[in-house]
Design an enzyme around this catalytic site. Structure first.
Site, PDB file in Angstrom:
ATOM      1  CG  HIS B  36      -1.322  -1.336   0.741  1.00 14.17           C
ATOM      2  ND1 HIS B  36      -1.258  -2.767   1.115  1.00 14.17           N
ATOM      3  CD2 HIS B  36      -3.494  -1.476   0.925  1.00 14.17           C
ATOM      4  CE1 HIS B  36      -2.451  -3.584   1.812  1.00 14.17           C
ATOM      5  NE2 HIS B  36      -3.758  -2.427   0.794  1.00 14.17           N
ATOM      6  CG  HIS B  76      -3.580   0.401   4.704  1.00 14.62           C
ATOM      7  ND1 HIS B  76      -4.710   0.174   5.340  1.00 14.62           N
ATOM      8  CD2 HIS B  76      -3.542   1.428   3.921  1.00 14.62           C
ATOM      9  CE1 HIS B  76      -5.291   1.577   5.612  1.00 14.62           C
ATOM     10  NE2 HIS B  76      -4.343   1.626   4.591  1.00 14.62           N
ATOM     11  N   GLY B 125      -3.712  -3.728  10.866  1.00 12.91           N
ATOM     12  CA  GLY B 125      -4.395  -4.052  10.051  1.00 12.91           C
ATOM     13  C   GLY B 125      -5.610  -4.631   9.875  1.00 12.91           C
ATOM     14  N   PRO B 126      -6.481  -5.246  10.619  1.00 11.53           N
ATOM     15  CG  PRO B 126      -6.847  -7.416  11.705  1.00 11.53           C
ATOM     16  CD  PRO B 126      -5.407  -6.514  11.622  1.00 11.53           C
ATOM     17  CG  LEU B 127      -8.759  -0.958   8.782  1.00  8.82           C
ATOM     18  CD1 LEU B 127      -9.818  -0.530   7.046  1.00  8.82           C
ATOM     19  CD2 LEU B 127      -7.897  -0.460   8.600  1.00  8.82           C
ATOM     20  CG  ASN B 196      -7.585   9.069   1.766  1.00  9.29           C
ATOM     21  OD1 ASN B 196      -8.331   8.770   1.965  1.00  9.29           O
ATOM     22  ND2 ASN B 196      -6.115   7.708   2.305  1.00  9.29           N
ATOM     23  CG  HIS B 272      -5.760   1.030  -0.170  1.00  8.08           C
ATOM     24  ND1 HIS B 272      -5.988   1.868   0.712  1.00  8.08           N
ATOM     25  CD2 HIS B 272      -6.599   0.233  -0.452  1.00  8.08           C
ATOM     26  CE1 HIS B 272      -6.007   0.899   1.184  1.00  8.08           C
ATOM     27  NE2 HIS B 272      -6.409  -0.734   0.969  1.00  8.08           N
ATOM     28  CB  SER B 395     -24.626 -11.612  35.342  1.00  4.82           C
ATOM     29  OG  SER B 395     -26.275 -11.031  35.261  1.00  4.82           O
ATOM     30  CD  GLU B 424     -20.958  -6.403  23.683  1.00  2.22           C
ATOM     31  OE1 GLU B 424     -20.646  -5.668  23.061  1.00  2.22           O
ATOM     32  OE2 GLU B 424     -21.362  -7.010  24.864  1.00  2.22           O
ATOM     33  CG  HIS B 473     -24.663 -16.441  31.930  1.00  2.31           C
ATOM     34  ND1 HIS B 473     -23.901 -15.859  32.678  1.00  2.31           N
ATOM     35  CD2 HIS B 473     -25.492 -15.918  32.298  1.00  2.31           C
ATOM     36  CE1 HIS B 473     -24.638 -15.418  34.026  1.00  2.31           C
ATOM     37  NE2 HIS B 473     -25.591 -15.595  33.463  1.00  2.31           N
ATOM     38  CG  ASP B 481     -31.607 -14.847  29.005  1.00  8.80           C
ATOM     39  OD1 ASP B 481     -33.103 -14.408  29.853  1.00  8.80           O
ATOM     40  OD2 ASP B 481     -30.437 -13.520  29.578  1.00  8.80           O
ATOM     41  CG  HIS B 485     -29.147 -13.687  25.732  1.00  6.62           C
ATOM     42  ND1 HIS B 485     -30.130 -13.671  24.878  1.00  6.62           N
ATOM     43  CD2 HIS B 485     -29.221 -13.335  25.926  1.00  6.62           C
ATOM     44  CE1 HIS B 485     -29.724 -11.962  24.916  1.00  6.62           C
ATOM     45  NE2 HIS B 485     -29.604 -12.001  25.550  1.00  6.62           N
TER      46      HIS B 485
END
Lengths: 683, 683
Positions: B36, B76, B125-127, B196, B272, B395, B424, B473, B481, B485
């Site tokens: 890139h 990248h 890398g994983p955005l 950009n 890119h 919980s 999460e 759980h 639930d 769940h």
């Protein structure tokens, strides 16, 4: 009906209806000894106002196509929905079912489940999913309207309402979906945010300081505020403002009191996720002016009031719509036929007329490229096959390139190429929303990023929706982008989702057959797993027809009574074929099996399965460039599994295949070891 | 140094340095034929300005504890980082390594990998992951400062800078993290957003219309704008504004031109993700006034300029800090010892002195409750064990309840209970950021919601960080639930992540032993999988000691030469024990195996594994209330696997266990069938 007149006239019966929703919810949770009473108690006036006066819903036919959609994104407040479904007259949702809330096989399960309870538009509970799914429903309406409405007939003009809470607001998927909804200017979408300032750990001050209104305005939304959830007049005004606002989505922020009326639990997290307790219920009912010792009470006049309100209004609208349908069908038979086909889930006749067939080619092409051709061939004949990518369509090759396809954008709602942006999770939920609306949707990204959308993929499966997930760049074959972009465990993770089908075709002709399987699915989501790199197109005069894909696994070639079985999927089948030919040259009989789909194979009868994997042949090698978990099922405890036991690496593909042992020589050696071992054990 | 004077004096050398970063990036991508180039070309002035004039970084020791953190969330653009690491003098990042960009075993892989390249603070890398991880780093600094700084010594006062792009801005995890950072008023955090306006599918207009500045102000951030990425003066001003703003995080929005200077590719998606091409590189270099036919050129004066700038500045700061350390250690030996222990990853002496031991109890307690006691016993002796929950601590029972623990909130940064909100995914990445900062972090939610954070859990494993995930759980045992769940496939999905350990203890004493394993881990993340429902505390005079947990699986009881092996995990071990006793009463010898961790078991030698699962005993039954995928490895192709083959349902736990076949009777029956079948096959 004039709202102002109506509300003053109906004041006491309105309150009675609202308190009925509250007390039914409290009683059901108490009886189940489990559940969430606080939100239904707070939001009863909201759902009452929306349903009774605005929602286009006919209790006689909760699935009428042009109904408004209502999504309960805060699914734990399920009693709110069951109560209104019951009171408005949805037959299945009887008082007995409500009394069996959260009991086995009840129509009123803990969280709303699509397909189980009429009037439940989507399964909710995992927070944020309902919000994002509702964006898919709103997109669907815009597309359906553009595609089916005619100057003389409006077939679709429904709105989508979503009730949501603090949890939804904090989940990232909601932000993604809200941002896209603003971008697409979905004026048919209204989210109603229950701001009760209480979460499970306590006050929202613990973790949330967003100026939610400013945040949504930044997404391009209209924002309305209701200062008191009990102010039905103001709720009505806010909904009316939404109805007037045609080119941006609306967020209505409603300040509410969780557990409204409970003297010791209102405004506390104790009202959220557990029964109020007998004594607190008694005191709450007293505060409502309600008989304290009667459970599941529906006072006189309540049913009638709903029947005269939403019942009459919704019924009339449905009948009007239906009565226009015959004329529409006569004037636009092609469109009427499409609507009918969409309803059944079946593709149009001749959908497969343009399917390509690929000639033998030792260089071949990437399965993502083969799929691009097949997808376009099908989509050009199936107008309601629409989809897109999370900003990777040039790489996943999922763009519909024929001229009529176009882009779905604000103002061009007839386009069939969706641009989800870099929002995989919202994409998954939006695909669910599209499928729930009768559209056949596809969405694509790299296989590694299936992780980003897993909760939505799971809901596709739980709801049995025929969503098509196209996941490319399916192994270390990705090469130089390295371990962050190389899936290892994703395939087995998808296989582990119940009721989801995975397909990993080995060459271009298997891709064609995989799509044949996909198109015929009506009640199951599927993941089509494709390569970045070129795969040789197998010589089908030498190997069995790719039609075997439909059975999940099939024998590509067999030389006499096999001494060993080589099983591959996707890009590794060619490797197995090489090893097969090497064995053959050495005079060793082997069986070469392509296994694109575990799930399809498991559906076959024992005789077929035994014909592909004869039980007495214990020398077996599986080859798949992913986690080896699960392959013991097919190769046995002592079989050889060539796969990934760690993460990948950044290097050109050739180097990686060597480094991680994906070579014909390695397969050959494993096969020989298996044969030797089986002889030893047999001796 | 006075910035204004400096910049006018250094104008030409600055440009030379900036263009060196650009051309190194272009050349490396071209040589790798992959990568890139566009973002590094655009952002070279940004990284130059930040590093040369502001970043507290010493190339001689890139891991110095009080360094500023720099996170490249748009991973990248890795060449941007490798170029600056090389030019500032980080020894490992030689020009030869840059020439081997994306080649096998290079220190310059496709995306930055933590642990491989000095100066890379986290794998990206994983955005969105980098952004959220940087929030964890900023939280860590606040905690470290509060915990270790003394009136006479400031040990920690570093800042965290994160470079990110449009992709990061669209990902939900970024929204979650930004919202929490605003809430926590992390004035030490600065994100620099490269706007950009180009994504892979084309212009950002396709999918993004957010008013990003307004969105971040709504999260509570300070927002600065730089209209031109080449305006180093304005960049400096924006960073200075961040440095002045102590109580809110800062977003600097920089308008840039992807592929800056490339005559045909600037401002296009073509810049890119692929090499510019030889001819375009030539023309670009011409535009820069650069020699056209020289690759990997570092002009005279460039190294020296960085050495005189960041090198001298950073080196001096590190030496000053270190010189104070001896005095700090003398004055505060307890704290110095803690810092040393944190560095090695080992727990303090006596960490296990308060560990409970649980008496036999047929009613028992939920493993989440047992874990609560153990966690508190450990945490009270290990001050840097901190964590929290995604709004589920009541919980998941992960609250640190002893008095000194307190809450981590804006203004009370010494607290050890974090409130992540219903976020999460951000929680996962924040835990990574904490672990990268030397803290031992834990985070909890329901097992089902591990799906929401999977990409971050994967990065914990890829980076070998000792993050503790507590997932409660853990099965249909959740009960009413319902299926949204109830985890089914989550456990196998976690087991499939390479280098991640999973532990599912069977009773309270196994929980204790599981924590013993966890505390000793220094380079591996772990998932502790716990029940909602009560589990009997096994009689350890009758059954083997729970110390067997450390070996992954162990024989709880064995009656002579076993005819069948019963293998359970977690809540299902008690079920197996019941069946074991029933078999015993019928005079059938069985072996009862508890298998809390596949990964630990696989680490044992063959002899031990064979002692637990003797190869000649082929009659085997596995019992686990989750997907059966993977169990064939332990029970064989013909073994019995009692598990979940579909989704759960909403009902009281007792009804569900019956419905899905988790009863002692079912285990007994399966065991008998296995024995009969093995006799048949043996005959």
């Amino acid at each position: 009906m004039d709202r102002d007149t109506a509300s003053s006239r109906e004041c006491s019966i309105e309150e009675l209806c609202i308190d009925t929703i509250r007390t039914l919810s409290m009683d059901a949770v108490q009886q189940a000894d489990s559940g969430h009473p606080g939100a239904p108690m707070a939001l009863a006036p909201v759902i009452y106002t929306l349903w009774q006066h605005f929602l286009r819903f006919d209790p006689e036919d909760p699935a009428w196509p042009n109904r408004d959609r209502f999504v309960l994104s805060n699914g734990h407040a399920s009693m709110l929905l069951y109560a209104i479904l019951h009171l408005t007259g949805v037959r299945v949702v009887t008082l007995d079912e409500i009394k069996r809330f959260r009991e086995i096989d009840s129509k009123c399960p803990g969280h709303p489940e699509y397909g189980l309870t009429p009037g439940v538009e989507t399964t909710t509970g995992p927070l944020g999913q309902g919000c994002a799914t509702s964006v898919g429903m709103a997109i669907a309406e815009r597309w359906l309207a553009q595609h089916f409405n005619q100057p003389d007939f409006t077939r679709f003009d429904y709105n989508v309402y979503t009730l949501c809470g603090d949890g939804d607001m904090m989940e990232g998927i909601t932000s993604e979906a809200a941002s896209l909804a603003g971008h697409l200017m979905l004026g048919n979408l209204c989210w109603i945010y229950d701001s009760n300032r209480v979460t499970i750990e306590g006050h929202t001050d613990l973790a949330l300081s967003d100026d939610i209104a400013a945040r949504f305005r930044a997404y391009g939304w209209n924002v309305e505020r209701v200062g008191d959830a009990n102010d039905v007049e103001r709720i009505s005004q806010a909904i009316e403002s939404f109805l007037r606002s045609h080119d941006v989505p609306t967020l209505i922020i409603i300040e509410s009191h969780i557990g409204y009326g409970a003297p010791h639990k209102q405004d506390t997290s104790a009202a959220h996720g557990e029964p109020l307790g007998v004594e607190e219920i008694r005191l709450t009912k007293r505060a409502y002016g309600w008989p304290e010792d009667v459970q599941f009470l529906v006072p006189d006049g309540v049913y009638a009031h709903f029947r005269d309100g939403i019942g009459q209004r919704g019924g009339q609208m449905r009948r009007d719509w239906l009565s226009g349908f015959a004329a529409y069908g006569a004037r636009h038979p092609d469109l009427a036929l499409q609507l009918d086909q969409m309803r059944t889930g079946h593709p149009p006749d001749g959908w497969d007329h343009d399917l390509p067939s690929f000639p033998t080619d030792s260089k071949g092409l990437a399965s993502r490229d083969a799929s691009a051709k097949v997808l376009n061939a099908i989509a050009s004949r199936c107008p309601w096959l629409i989809g897109g990518s999370a900003d990777l369509s040039p790489s996943t090759k999922t763009r519909l390139t024929f001229e009529a396809a176009g882009d779905f954008e604000a103002g061009t709602y007839g386009g069939r190429n969706l641009h989800f942006g870099i929002r995989e999770h919202a994409m998954g939920a939006i695909l669910n929303g599209l499928a729930l609306s009768g559209i056949r949707p596809f969405g694509s990204t790299f296989l590694i990023f299936s992780d980003y959308m897993k909760p939505s993929v799971r809901l596709s499966a739980l709801m049995a929706l025929p969503v098509i997930y196209i996941f490319t760049h399916d192994s270390i074959g990705v090469g130089q982008d390295g371990p962050t972009h190389q899936p290892v465990e994703q395939l087995v993770a998808l296989r582990a989702i119940p009721d989801l089908m995975t397909l990993r075709p080995a060459d271009a002709n298997e891709v064609v057959e995989a799509w044949r399987v996909i198109v015929e699915l009506t009640h199951q989501p599927v993941c089509l797993v494709l390569s970045r790199q070129s795969l040789p197109t197998l010589d089908r005069t030498r190997y069995a027809s790719a039609a075997g894909v439909a059975r999940g696994a099939y024998v590509l070639a067999e030389a006499g009574e096999p001494a060993v079985i080589l099983i591959g999927t996707g890009s590794e089948v060619a490797l197995c074929a090489q090893a097969y030919e090497m064995l053959k040259r050495e005079g060793i009989a082997a069986s070469l099996v392509s296994m694109p789909s575990w799930e399809l194979f498991e559906r076959q009868d024992q005789a077929y399965r035994d014909s592909v994997l004869p039980p007495h042949v214990v020398a077996r090698v599986s080859v798949e460039a992913g986690s080896v978990i699960g392959w013991d099922r097919y190769v046995g405890r002592d079989g050889a599994k060539i796969g990934m036991r760690g993460f990948g690496a950044s290097a050109p593909i050739g180097d990686l295949l060597c480094k991680f042992g994906f070579t014909a020589e390695a397969v050959l050696a494993a096969a020989k070891r298996q044969i030797a071992q089986s002889k030893e054990n047999g001796a």
